[in-house]
Motif scaffolding. Structure first.
Motif, PDB file in Angstrom:
ATOM      1  N   TYR A 298       0.821  -1.197   0.000  1.00 32.99           N
ATOM      2  CA  TYR A 298       0.000   0.000   0.000  1.00 32.99           C
ATOM      3  C   TYR A 298       0.864   1.260   0.000  1.00 32.99           C
ATOM      4  O   TYR A 298       0.624   2.190  -0.771  1.00 32.99           O
ATOM      5  CB  TYR A 298      -0.951   0.001   1.203  1.00 32.99           C
ATOM      6  N   ARG A 299       1.882   1.273   0.839  1.00 29.54           N
ATOM      7  CA  ARG A 299       2.773   2.443   0.897  1.00 29.54           C
ATOM      8  C   ARG A 299       3.471   2.661  -0.447  1.00 29.54           C
ATOM      9  O   ARG A 299       3.657   3.784  -0.887  1.00 29.54           O
ATOM     10  CB  ARG A 299       3.791   2.291   2.020  1.00 29.54           C
ATOM     11  N   ARG A 300       3.842   1.573  -1.106  1.00 32.30           N
ATOM     12  CA  ARG A 300       4.502   1.695  -2.405  1.00 32.30           C
ATOM     13  C   ARG A 300       3.536   2.250  -3.446  1.00 32.30           C
ATOM     14  O   ARG A 300       3.900   3.056  -4.286  1.00 32.30           O
ATOM     15  CB  ARG A 300       5.063   0.335  -2.852  1.00 32.30           C
ATOM     16  N   LEU A 301       2.280   1.816  -3.380  1.00 36.25           N
ATOM     17  CA  LEU A 301       1.277   2.333  -4.309  1.00 36.25           C
ATOM     18  C   LEU A 301       0.973   3.806  -4.044  1.00 36.25           C
ATOM     19  O   LEU A 301       0.759   4.576  -4.978  1.00 36.25           O
ATOM     20  CB  LEU A 301       0.007   1.484  -4.248  1.00 36.25           C
TER      21      LEU A 301
ATOM     22  N   GLY B  79       1.717   7.240  -6.695  1.00 36.65           N
ATOM     23  CA  GLY B  79       0.782   8.290  -7.072  1.00 36.65           C
ATOM     24  C   GLY B  79      -0.402   7.769  -7.864  1.00 36.65           C
ATOM     25  O   GLY B  79      -0.662   6.562  -7.908  1.00 36.65           O
ATOM     26  N   PRO B  80      -1.112   8.661  -8.528  1.00 40.01           N
ATOM     27  CA  PRO B  80      -2.354   8.286  -9.203  1.00 40.01           C
ATOM     28  C   PRO B  80      -2.167   7.339 -10.388  1.00 40.01           C
ATOM     29  O   PRO B  80      -3.121   6.690 -10.804  1.00 40.01           O
ATOM     30  CB  PRO B  80      -2.948   9.618  -9.666  1.00 40.01           C
ATOM     31  N   ASP B  81      -0.966   7.234 -10.932  1.00 41.05           N
ATOM     32  CA  ASP B  81      -0.733   6.296 -12.029  1.00 41.05           C
ATOM     33  C   ASP B  81      -0.551   4.865 -11.539  1.00 41.05           C
ATOM     34  O   ASP B  81      -0.669   3.926 -12.320  1.00 41.05           O
ATOM     35  CB  ASP B  81       0.499   6.710 -12.844  1.00 41.05           C
ATOM     36  N   GLY B  82      -0.258   4.686 -10.263  1.00 41.06           N
ATOM     37  CA  GLY B  82      -0.073   3.353  -9.707  1.00 41.06           C
ATOM     38  C   GLY B  82       1.069   2.619 -10.372  1.00 41.06           C
ATOM     39  O   GLY B  82       2.001   3.226 -10.897  1.00 41.06           O
ATOM     40  N   MET B  83       0.976   1.302 -10.361  1.00 36.22           N
ATOM     41  CA  MET B  83       1.996   0.477 -10.994  1.00 36.22           C
ATOM     42  C   MET B  83       1.405  -0.866 -11.350  1.00 36.22           C
ATOM     43  O   MET B  83       0.356  -1.248 -10.831  1.00 36.22           O
ATOM     44  CB  MET B  83       3.226   0.338 -10.095  1.00 36.22           C
TER      45      MET B  83
ATOM     46  N   LEU C 182      -9.050  -0.192  -0.407  1.00 37.18           N
ATOM     47  CA  LEU C 182      -7.844   0.628  -0.310  1.00 37.18           C
ATOM     48  C   LEU C 182      -7.094   0.710  -1.629  1.00 37.18           C
ATOM     49  O   LEU C 182      -6.291   1.620  -1.824  1.00 37.18           O
ATOM     50  CB  LEU C 182      -6.918   0.083   0.780  1.00 37.18           C
ATOM     51  N   VAL C 183      -7.318  -0.256  -2.509  1.00 39.17           N
ATOM     52  CA  VAL C 183      -6.689  -0.229  -3.828  1.00 39.17           C
ATOM     53  C   VAL C 183      -7.734  -0.527  -4.897  1.00 39.17           C
ATOM     54  O   VAL C 183      -8.771  -1.129  -4.620  1.00 39.17           O
ATOM     55  CB  VAL C 183      -5.508  -1.224  -3.961  1.00 39.17           C
ATOM     56  N   GLN C 184      -7.417  -0.079  -6.093  1.00 37.28           N
ATOM     57  CA  GLN C 184      -8.267  -0.328  -7.250  1.00 37.28           C
ATOM     58  C   GLN C 184      -7.356  -0.822  -8.363  1.00 37.28           C
ATOM     59  O   GLN C 184      -6.158  -0.501  -8.370  1.00 37.28           O
ATOM     60  CB  GLN C 184      -8.949   0.971  -7.692  1.00 37.28           C
ATOM     61  N   ASP C 185      -7.905  -1.586  -9.271  1.00 35.08           N
ATOM     62  CA  ASP C 185      -7.076  -1.984 -10.391  1.00 35.08           C
ATOM     63  C   ASP C 185      -7.829  -1.813 -11.703  1.00 35.08           C
ATOM     64  O   ASP C 185      -9.047  -1.735 -11.736  1.00 35.08           O
ATOM     65  CB  ASP C 185      -6.526  -3.401 -10.245  1.00 35.08           C
ATOM     66  N   GLN C 186      -7.032  -1.748 -12.748  1.00 38.19           N
ATOM     67  CA  GLN C 186      -7.581  -1.566 -14.083  1.00 38.19           C
ATOM     68  C   GLN C 186      -6.756  -2.423 -15.036  1.00 38.19           C
ATOM     69  O   GLN C 186      -5.528  -2.424 -14.979  1.00 38.19           O
ATOM     70  CB  GLN C 186      -7.492  -0.100 -14.483  1.00 38.19           C
ATOM     71  N   ARG C 187      -7.454  -3.136 -15.883  1.00 37.89           N
ATOM     72  CA  ARG C 187      -6.766  -3.966 -16.874  1.00 37.89           C
ATOM     73  C   ARG C 187      -6.371  -3.103 -18.055  1.00 37.89           C
ATOM     74  O   ARG C 187      -7.160  -2.331 -18.584  1.00 37.89           O
ATOM     75  CB  ARG C 187      -7.661  -5.109 -17.326  1.00 37.89           C
ATOM     76  N   GLU C 188      -5.108  -3.226 -18.447  1.00 41.77           N
ATOM     77  CA  GLU C 188      -4.570  -2.547 -19.630  1.00 41.77           C
ATOM     78  C   GLU C 188      -3.994  -3.624 -20.533  1.00 41.77           C
ATOM     79  O   GLU C 188      -2.811  -3.946 -20.447  1.00 41.77           O
ATOM     80  CB  GLU C 188      -3.495  -1.539 -19.235  1.00 41.77           C
ATOM     81  N   GLY C 189      -4.839  -4.210 -21.359  1.00 41.82           N
ATOM     82  CA  GLY C 189      -4.407  -5.346 -22.178  1.00 41.82           C
ATOM     83  C   GLY C 189      -4.143  -6.541 -21.276  1.00 41.82           C
ATOM     84  O   GLY C 189      -5.026  -6.994 -20.568  1.00 41.82           O
ATOM     85  N   ARG C 190      -2.917  -7.010 -21.276  1.00 41.68           N
ATOM     86  CA  ARG C 190      -2.541  -8.161 -20.441  1.00 41.68           C
ATOM     87  C   ARG C 190      -2.016  -7.743 -19.075  1.00 41.68           C
ATOM     88  O   ARG C 190      -1.691  -8.586 -18.252  1.00 41.68           O
ATOM     89  CB  ARG C 190      -1.489  -8.988 -21.168  1.00 41.68           C
ATOM     90  N   VAL C 191      -1.912  -6.453 -18.854  1.00 40.24           N
ATOM     91  CA  VAL C 191      -1.337  -5.925 -17.622  1.00 40.24           C
ATOM     92  C   VAL C 191      -2.446  -5.413 -16.710  1.00 40.24           C
ATOM     93  O   VAL C 191      -3.395  -4.788 -17.168  1.00 40.24           O
ATOM     94  CB  VAL C 191      -0.349  -4.773 -17.942  1.00 40.24           C
TER      95      VAL C 191
ATOM     96  N   VAL D   8      -2.440  -1.328 -10.659  1.00 39.04           N
ATOM     97  CA  VAL D   8      -3.035  -1.151  -9.337  1.00 39.04           C
ATOM     98  C   VAL D   8      -2.718   0.249  -8.834  1.00 39.04           C
ATOM     99  O   VAL D   8      -1.589   0.726  -8.965  1.00 39.04           O
ATOM    100  CB  VAL D   8      -2.492  -2.201  -8.335  1.00 39.04           C
ATOM    101  N   THR D   9      -3.732   0.902  -8.270  1.00 39.20           N
ATOM    102  CA  THR D   9      -3.539   2.236  -7.695  1.00 39.20           C
ATOM    103  C   THR D   9      -4.120   2.259  -6.286  1.00 39.20           C
ATOM    104  O   THR D   9      -5.062   1.531  -5.970  1.00 39.20           O
ATOM    105  CB  THR D   9      -4.236   3.325  -8.533  1.00 39.20           C
ATOM    106  N   ALA D  10      -3.538   3.108  -5.466  1.00 36.46           N
ATOM    107  CA  ALA D  10      -4.095   3.338  -4.141  1.00 36.46           C
ATOM    108  C   ALA D  10      -5.385   4.133  -4.294  1.00 36.46           C
ATOM    109  O   ALA D  10      -5.493   4.994  -5.167  1.00 36.46           O
ATOM    110  CB  ALA D  10      -3.096   4.105  -3.272  1.00 36.46           C
ATOM    111  N   ASN D  11      -6.363   3.849  -3.462  1.00 33.38           N
ATOM    112  CA  ASN D  11      -7.611   4.610  -3.453  1.00 33.38           C
ATOM    113  C   ASN D  11      -7.403   5.789  -2.501  1.00 33.38           C
ATOM    114  O   ASN D  11      -7.564   5.655  -1.292  1.00 33.38           O
ATOM    115  CB  ASN D  11      -8.770   3.722  -3.003  1.00 33.38           C
TER     116      ASN D  11
END
Length: 112
Positions: A22-25, A29-33, A61-70, A73-76
């Motif tokens: 969570y701290r790393r996310l 920032g808003p772009d996540g990883m 606490l986190v949200q994720d979004q699919r970008e193709g095969r990736v 994850v971003t912090a909420n």
């Protein structure tokens, strides 16, 4: 924030790996990883990270979004701000005055 939501968030953060993730996310920032980037930084097996991210997701606490095969994850940040506000809403109420609690309004800002 309701007490049940606060307890879920605090419980989710009460494990070293989840807190580190969570701290790393938050730092990212808003772009996540991507999940892969996060896994490499934390040096945990894929299944272990998936389990920990599921706990953080369940606590919103986190949200994720699919970008193709990736999966990215971003912090909420709204949830984080709500939790901080909940924890500090009665700060120094019996003392008459309280120093303001800094809240990261701009997640990517240095020092947040």
């Amino acid at each position: 924030m309701k007490v049940g939501n606060a307890l879920a968030a605090l419980n989710a953060l009460s494990h070293e790996t989840r807190l580190s993730a969570y701290r790393r996310l938050v730092k990212a920032g808003p772009d996540g990883m991507s999940v892969g980037e996060l896994r490499d930084e934390l040096e945990v097996p894929p299944a272990t990270l998936t389990a920990h991210l599921n706990v953080l997701r369940a606590a919103d606490l986190v949200q994720d979004q699919r970008e193709g095969r990736v999966i990215r994850v971003t912090a909420n940040f709204d949830r984080m701000t709500s939790l901080i506000a909940y924890l500090t809403e009665n700060c120094c109420a019996d003392a008459g005055q309280c120093a303001p609690v800094p809240v990261c309004a701009q997640p990517a800002r240095r020092g947040c």
